[in-house]
Design a protein around this motif. Structure first.
Motif, PDB file in Angstrom:
ATOM      1  N   ALA A  56      82.573  70.292  82.852  1.00  0.00           N
ATOM      2  CA  ALA A  56      82.070  70.240  81.472  1.00  0.00           C
ATOM      3  C   ALA A  56      81.102  69.063  81.342  1.00  0.00           C
ATOM      4  O   ALA A  56      80.025  69.200  80.766  1.00  0.00           O
ATOM      5  N   VAL A  61      78.099  75.575  83.749  1.00  0.00           N
ATOM      6  CA  VAL A  61      78.765  76.726  83.141  1.00  0.00           C
ATOM      7  C   VAL A  61      79.380  77.640  84.205  1.00  0.00           C
ATOM      8  O   VAL A  61      80.515  78.098  84.058  1.00  0.00           O
ATOM      9  N   VAL A  64      82.581  76.152  85.549  1.00  0.00           N
ATOM     10  CA  VAL A  64      83.631  76.237  84.530  1.00  0.00           C
ATOM     11  C   VAL A  64      84.181  77.656  84.484  1.00  0.00           C
ATOM     12  O   VAL A  64      85.391  77.860  84.437  1.00  0.00           O
ATOM     13  N   ARG A  65      83.299  78.645  84.553  1.00  0.00           N
ATOM     14  CA  ARG A  65      83.732  80.047  84.547  1.00  0.00           C
ATOM     15  C   ARG A  65      84.664  80.330  85.738  1.00  0.00           C
ATOM     16  O   ARG A  65      85.703  80.979  85.585  1.00  0.00           O
ATOM     17  N   ALA A  88      81.666  69.582  75.816  1.00  0.00           N
ATOM     18  CA  ALA A  88      80.526  70.509  75.719  1.00  0.00           C
ATOM     19  C   ALA A  88      79.789  70.337  74.396  1.00  0.00           C
ATOM     20  O   ALA A  88      78.554  70.400  74.351  1.00  0.00           O
ATOM     21  N   ASN A  93      75.867  71.728  74.617  1.00  0.00           N
ATOM     22  CA  ASN A  93      75.702  72.787  75.600  1.00  0.00           C
ATOM     23  C   ASN A  93      76.253  74.088  75.004  1.00  0.00           C
ATOM     24  O   ASN A  93      77.427  74.407  75.129  1.00  0.00           O
ATOM     25  N   LEU A  96      78.115  76.683  77.244  1.00  0.00           N
ATOM     26  CA  LEU A  96      79.455  76.250  77.621  1.00  0.00           C
ATOM     27  C   LEU A  96      80.402  76.320  76.422  1.00  0.00           C
ATOM     28  O   LEU A  96      81.550  76.750  76.556  1.00  0.00           O
TER      29      LEU A  96
END
Length: 142
Positions: A56, A61, A64-65, A88, A93, A96
């Motif tokens: 983050a 992104v 994080v996914r 985020a 962002n 995000l």
């Protein structure tokens, strides 16, 4: 933990992506340490940050996914009791923020300084502020 709406059975490719993300997180979380074995998706630094917090902060992104697909705790409290959503938002962002809200990030968790994601969103305003207001806990739209 809310399950990811886009979780796929990625097999070996998903495992390889997860391991690459965790290796990168380990380098950031424990830079002075030798490889003491695998890092888990919810491992923590002494300050409380998880791999999700690391990515983050980096604004990554895609990483994080990958972590969320592997059941990372979207509402984990890190350093100063902040969540990935609060980070985020501070970085503004939007991609995000949307991702974290999509998987159930809570907007009412208070940091060590008493600030929630909703508070940050109100201060930011604009479309990002409205996104959190419209999709956060207690809203009619989700």
């Amino acid at each position: 933990m809310t399950r990811s709406p886009w979780r796929k059975n990625g097999g070996a490719n998903a495992d390889a992506r997860l391991q690459a993300v965790l290796r990168s997180a380990a380098e950031a979380m424990f830079p002075a340490e030798e490889d003491d074995g695998p890092l888990g998706v919810n491992s923590r630094t002494s300050e409380g940050d998880t791999p999700l917090h690391v990515f983050a902060w980096r604004g990554e992104v895609a990483s994080v996914r990958v972590l969320l697909e592997a059941s990372a705790d979207v509402n984990a409290l890190g350093d100063i009791d902040e969540t990935a959503l609060q980070i985020a938002l501070r970085q503004q962002n939007e991609a995000l923020v949307r991702l974290l809200l999509d998987v159930g990030a809570r907007t009412t968790i208070r940091s060590e300084f008493g600030e929630t994601a909703q508070d940050i969103a109100q201060r930011i305003g604009g479309s990002l502020g409205r996104l959190v207001t419209d999709r956060g806990e207690g809203s009619k739209r989700k």
